[in-house]
Design an enzyme around this catalytic site. Sequence first.
Site, mmCIF file in Angstrom:
data_model
loop_
_atom_site.group_PDB
_atom_site.id
_atom_site.type_symbol
_atom_site.label_atom_id
_atom_site.label_comp_id
_atom_site.label_asym_id
_atom_site.label_seq_id
_atom_site.Cartn_x
_atom_site.Cartn_y
_atom_site.Cartn_z
ATOM 1 N N CYS A 26 8.885 -66.428 -46.483
ATOM 2 C CA CYS A 26 9.084 -67.851 -46.182
ATOM 3 C C CYS A 26 7.844 -68.674 -46.532
ATOM 4 C CB CYS A 26 9.343 -68.039 -44.690
ATOM 5 S SG CYS A 26 11.046 -67.778 -44.237
ATOM 6 N N GLN A 102 17.589 -64.247 -50.702
ATOM 7 C CA GLN A 102 17.808 -63.659 -49.385
ATOM 8 C C GLN A 102 18.671 -64.626 -48.572
ATOM 9 O OE1 GLN A 102 14.806 -63.182 -46.146
ATOM 10 N NE2 GLN A 102 15.331 -61.004 -46.232
ATOM 11 N N TYR A 184 16.946 -61.703 -36.584
ATOM 12 C CA TYR A 184 17.756 -62.881 -36.912
ATOM 13 C C TYR A 184 19.241 -62.570 -36.674
ATOM 14 C CZ TYR A 184 13.308 -64.673 -38.356
ATOM 15 O OH TYR A 184 11.990 -65.085 -38.330
ATOM 16 N N ARG A 232 18.929 -56.122 -45.997
ATOM 17 C CA ARG A 232 17.675 -55.788 -45.311
ATOM 18 C C ARG A 232 17.981 -55.512 -43.842
ATOM 19 N NH1 ARG A 232 11.574 -58.403 -45.404
ATOM 20 N NH2 ARG A 232 11.204 -56.644 -46.766
ATOM 21 N N LEU A 303 2.879 -52.884 -45.411
ATOM 22 C CA LEU A 303 1.522 -52.366 -45.623
ATOM 23 C C LEU A 303 1.466 -51.308 -46.717
ATOM 24 C CD1 LEU A 303 -0.038 -52.472 -42.047
ATOM 25 C CD2 LEU A 303 -0.628 -53.853 -44.028
HETATM 26 C C1 LIG Z 1 4.370 -65.399 -45.285
HETATM 27 C C2 LIG Z 1 5.450 -64.400 -44.986
HETATM 28 C C3 LIG Z 1 6.757 -64.817 -44.896
HETATM 29 C C4 LIG Z 1 7.802 -63.890 -44.683
HETATM 30 N N1 LIG Z 1 9.096 -64.316 -44.711
HETATM 31 C C5 LIG Z 1 10.099 -63.396 -44.674
HETATM 32 C C6 LIG Z 1 11.439 -63.778 -44.935
HETATM 33 O O1 LIG Z 1 11.744 -64.932 -45.265
HETATM 34 N N2 LIG Z 1 12.393 -62.815 -44.850
HETATM 35 C C7 LIG Z 1 12.085 -61.504 -44.550
HETATM 36 O O2 LIG Z 1 12.983 -60.671 -44.503
HETATM 37 N N3 LIG Z 1 10.807 -61.118 -44.349
HETATM 38 C C8 LIG Z 1 9.819 -62.023 -44.432
HETATM 39 N N4 LIG Z 1 8.512 -61.616 -44.327
HETATM 40 C C9 LIG Z 1 8.226 -60.165 -44.201
HETATM 41 C C10 LIG Z 1 7.948 -59.571 -45.592
HETATM 42 O O3 LIG Z 1 9.107 -59.615 -46.407
HETATM 43 C C11 LIG Z 1 7.473 -58.112 -45.512
HETATM 44 O O4 LIG Z 1 8.499 -57.349 -44.933
HETATM 45 C C12 LIG Z 1 6.207 -57.990 -44.658
HETATM 46 O O5 LIG Z 1 5.243 -58.944 -45.042
HETATM 47 C C13 LIG Z 1 5.617 -56.584 -44.744
HETATM 48 O O6 LIG Z 1 5.266 -56.258 -46.072
HETATM 49 P P1 LIG Z 1 3.715 -56.379 -46.586
HETATM 50 O O7 LIG Z 1 2.866 -55.563 -45.638
HETATM 51 O O8 LIG Z 1 3.748 -55.813 -47.974
HETATM 52 O O9 LIG Z 1 3.341 -57.830 -46.562
HETATM 53 C C14 LIG Z 1 7.486 -62.523 -44.504
HETATM 54 C C15 LIG Z 1 6.139 -62.117 -44.548
HETATM 55 C C16 LIG Z 1 5.137 -63.028 -44.807
HETATM 56 C C17 LIG Z 1 3.706 -62.533 -44.921
#
Ligand SMILES: Cc1cc2nc3c(=O)[nH]c(=O)nc-3n(C[C@H](O)[C@H](O)[C@H](O)COP(=O)(O)O)c2cc1C
Length: 391
Positions: A26, A102, A184, A232, A303
């Site tokens: 987002c 999404q 959600y 998801r 991560l």
């Molecule tokens: C800024 C931001 C916005 C996110 N918005 C969503 C979203 O719109 N939908 C969703 O399923 N996950 C959202 N997430 C979760 C990410 O898709 C992801 O699952 C999470 O950051 C873990 O992965 P990472 O460690 O590689 O960042 C968001 C994460 C971040 C950092």
Amino acid sequence: MASELFAPITLRGTTFRNRLWVPAMCQYSAENFDGMPSTWHLVHLGSFARGGAGAIVTEAAAVVPEGRISPQDLGIWNDEQREAYRPIVDFVHSQGSAIGVQLAHAGRKASTPRTWEPQNGTLSEAEHGWPVVGPSAIAFDGYDVPRELSADEVQGVVDAFVAAAVRSQQAGFDFVELHAAHGYLMHQFLSPLSNTRTDQYGGSLENRARIVIDAVRGIRAATGEAFPILVRFSATDWVEGGWNEHETATVADWARAAGADLFDISSGGIAANAVIPVGLGYQVPLAASVKADGGVETGAVGLILTAEQAEQIVASGQSDVVFVGREFLRDPHFALRAASELGEELPYYPQQYHRAPFHPQQRPAAAPAPSTGSGASGVTEERSPLVEARA
Ligand SMILES: Cc1cc2nc3c(=O)[nH]c(=O)nc-3n(C[C@H](O)[C@H](O)[C@H](O)COP(=O)(O)O)c2cc1C
């Protein structure tokens, strides 16, 4: 040895150039509260395509206005929004990447401030918020109690997901991802912690999963056989008595039978008091267990920070693709860098950047190669020996 991470993967009618994908993130940047994507979204999503990602998932795009997480979320509930996504889709395609929407409804966790704002909880109407809905009148900690949706309204939500998927396909998107994770609306139906209904949408696993399965079946029927559908899931609530990975695997198998193709496995979001063992790749075992128990294709997320880690996850068969979120925010060229670190020569390194390759052996030495050009910086428009060597 060839990288498995950079091997293509095909889902129905779409072949993705590699398995290093960008998950939904987002941006809370539809400043006019109209769900419309803007230049910010074009640059943000476009940079990952230029940077070599195999696929990009847009941030959560609400299928109805009251399904937005914040008033500044994107939407895909009308045709004006559909048209505004076209330049983004076209640019991503011009870079050889795939892009999906999404599809989302935030339910009881809708109508909240942007994450960088100090306040928390449900926004009032004076703050551009709206009354929230859910499967049952059970609030998320610190938020408003949602109004319980009637069975007809649940069907209306399913119809809105299907209509939004059709709009996505019309805009040129390559696939959709149903957001059934992170607490959600769809996850609220799946979890017994937020769903205490006694009608066809509550109680048994089959009933709690009905909204997801109906949406997948409806989208498959409306978009045809070639269009990939991802879902998801949060594979666990990390709370005793909550939704868990065994139920996730079962429902993923049902969703596959209804027409879904790949499951993006995250976790958490339903309970504020959950104790989550956050650490490097901490959700990868969940993707692996859903893949093994459900007999479905999965994506791992959470991560995953390095090329080596991502390669190992795919090569060991724990998941079929890897989603990398924040590392792509830090470096939108993460995929190009990862390929270089894994010794992969990509045919899609942007031509415009060919004089700045990632591969250490292709980088200019401390003393730049002699140039016949006249640029004060020593970097000229002429082809250097370095570039000739690559050609
Ligand atoms: C800024 C931001 C916005 C996110 N918005 C969503 C979203 O719109 N939908 C969703 O399923 N996950 C959202 N997430 C979760 C990410 O898709 C992801 O699952 C999470 O950051 C873990 O992965 P990472 O460690 O590689 O960042 C968001 C994460 C971040 C950092």
